[in-house]
Design an enzyme around this catalytic site. Structure first.
Site, PDB file in Angstrom:
ATOM      1  CG  ASP A 171      21.368  -6.874 -18.001  1.00 48.71           C
ATOM      2  OD1 ASP A 171      21.388  -6.134 -18.993  1.00 48.71           O
ATOM      3  OD2 ASP A 171      21.531  -6.459 -16.838  1.00 48.71           O
ATOM      4  CG  ASP A 217      21.902  -0.283 -21.177  1.00 49.65           C
ATOM      5  OD1 ASP A 217      21.284   0.780 -21.358  1.00 49.65           O
ATOM      6  OD2 ASP A 217      22.820  -0.391 -20.355  1.00 49.65           O
TER       7      ASP A 217
HETATM    8  N1  GLY Z   1      24.161  -2.601 -19.554  1.00 49.73           N
HETATM    9  C1  GLY Z   1      24.931  -1.843 -18.677  1.00 49.73           C
HETATM   10  C2  GLY Z   1      25.999  -1.023 -19.293  1.00 49.73           C
HETATM   11  O1  GLY Z   1      26.062  -0.786 -20.479  1.00 49.73           O
HETATM   12  O2  GLY Z   1      26.816  -0.567 -18.537  1.00 49.73           O
END
Ligand code: GLY
Length: 402
Positions: free
Chosen positions: A116, A179
């Site tokens: 992330d 993601d």
């Molecule tokens: N990256 C986590 C979500 O989209 O909830």
């Protein structure tokens, strides 16, 4: 969902897409002013001690849940403050954006514990550098890009999204989640700004391998793919936050739409542009008429399932950019109109928080299978909503997005 407001939206959307009616243009400047007023209210309730980065507000409450810099959502609030500065040029937002971004500096100094890092550092310092050209910000982004690159597995060709035990991921095999596409933007940026071609190659490889393995024949995305970490072979596609392994989780698809559009911008590779359209088309074809998806397109509880405004905000921003790349006029218009419909819905009383709380939007869904952040206000919905409004404003003025 049998609410007269939704019925009204349905009728308006049908007329809109059939070309029988055209909306008065959404007033992006007015909606941006709404956002910056909400930001001012949130700034007044930031705690003086402990965690102070707003993340979400549960339905019926007006109190933010605050998190610290390690949380995957830590970059969105500084990003909202940078966007508020961009929208207003106010020195108050500038100094708050600087202060909240600086809380994230440790992420550039310690080993990667998650993919992330792009959400965290590129939404904060990426926007900060774009708006100020502060050379210190550039150093922080470059260091973090190198950190993210340590998660790349060359045998697989993608970044390890979750470098730890996560249920259903067959740890210590390699996992990649959809993601993760968003975090490639920081690598592409770093490669152009002194970080070296290696970072471009990692980002390109990740997008390419993901394109081959992460999608079903109809172009809907798996949330996660598990790979054999030694041979690089795909083991299987699964879900973590969606309804089922084979379902189309709305935010997962939104990351694909936004991610492949960004990858085309950064590489000029036409395969990514074609792919961005395929993943958009399956999403648009199955969307409710107000343009805001249910949290998962295959939840059997629909129409009584929660919606996900965050997915709509991500998609609206992505489609505005995609509309500028697609040469076919009718298709380009389709994406632009769809994005405007989404933003019009999000800007209505049905979705804006207004005086219910100080976020911008209601009705996002974070992690339904976990029972967390269902039908809430969530900071990443606000971040992409504001980004989409800024993009719309530029397009309305005839300006380029980048
Ligand atoms: N990256 C986590 C979500 O989209 O909830």
């Amino acid at each position: 969902m049998h609410n007269p407001r939704y019925l009204a939206f349905a009728i308006i959307a049908l007329l809109f897409f059939s070309g029988k009616v055209t909306f008065a243009q959404l007033n992006a400047a007015k909606e941006l002013a709404y956002c910056t007023e909400q930001v001012k209210k949130t700034l007044k309730v930031i705690p003086q001690q402990g965690n102070n980065i707003p993340r979400s507000i549960v339905p019926g409450s007006s109190k933010w849940k605050f998190v610290g810099y390690k949380d995957w959502c830590s970059g969105f609030w500084p990003g909202v403050l940078w966007y508020s500065y961009e929208a207003t040029q106010s020195s108050v937002f500038l100094s708050e954006a600087k202060a909240f971004s600086s809380e994230l500096i440790p992420l550039s100094q310690q080993p990667a514990f998650d993919h992330d890092l792009g959400f965290q550092i590129f939404n904060s310092y990426g926007n900060g550098y774009r708006l100020t050209k502060n050379p210190e910000y550039k150093k922080i982004i470059l260091k973090t890009a190198d950190t993210l690159a340590t998660l790349f597995n060359p045998k697989v060709g993608t970044i390890l999204s979750w470098p730890r035990e996560v249920s259903g991921m067959q740890w210590p095999q390699h996992n990649t989640i959809i993601d993760n596409m968003i975090n490639l933007e920081m690598l592409f940026w770093a490669a152009k700004n002194g970080g070296g071609k290696r970072l471009y190659d990692i980002a390109f490889s990740h997008a390419n391998i993901t394109m081959k393995n992460h999608f079903r024949p109809d172009y809907s995305a798996y949330h996660a793919v598990i790979y054999d970490r030694e041979t690089g072979k795909k083991i299987k596609g699964v879900t973590h936050q969606g309804y089922a392994d084979d379902s189309m989780w709305a935010r997962g698809q939104s990351w694909a739409i936004y991610g492949y559009t960004m990858c085309f911008r950064e590489t000029g590779n036409r395969a990514f542009l074609e792919f961005a359209q395929k993943v958009s088309d399956v999403y648009l074809a199955k969307l409710p008429t107000d343009g805001i998806p249910y949290w998962d397109f295959n939840d059997p509880a629909i129409p009584n399932a929660p919606k996900d405004a965050s997915a709509a905000a991500v998609v609206a921003s992505g489609l505005l950019e995609l509309s500028t790349f697609v040469k076919n006029k009718a298709k380009s218009q389709k994406y632009r109109k769809a994005a405007e419909l989404m933003l019009t819905s999000l800007s209505s009383a049905a979705y804006q928080s207004r005086n219910k709380n100080t976020a911008f939007l209601l009705h996002s869904t974070g992690h339904k299978p976990n029972g967390s952040e269902i039908d809430t206000s969530i900071i990443y919905a606000d971040y992409y909503y504001m980004e989409a409004l800024l993009r719309l404003e530029k397009l309305q003025k005839g300006n380029k997005l980048k």
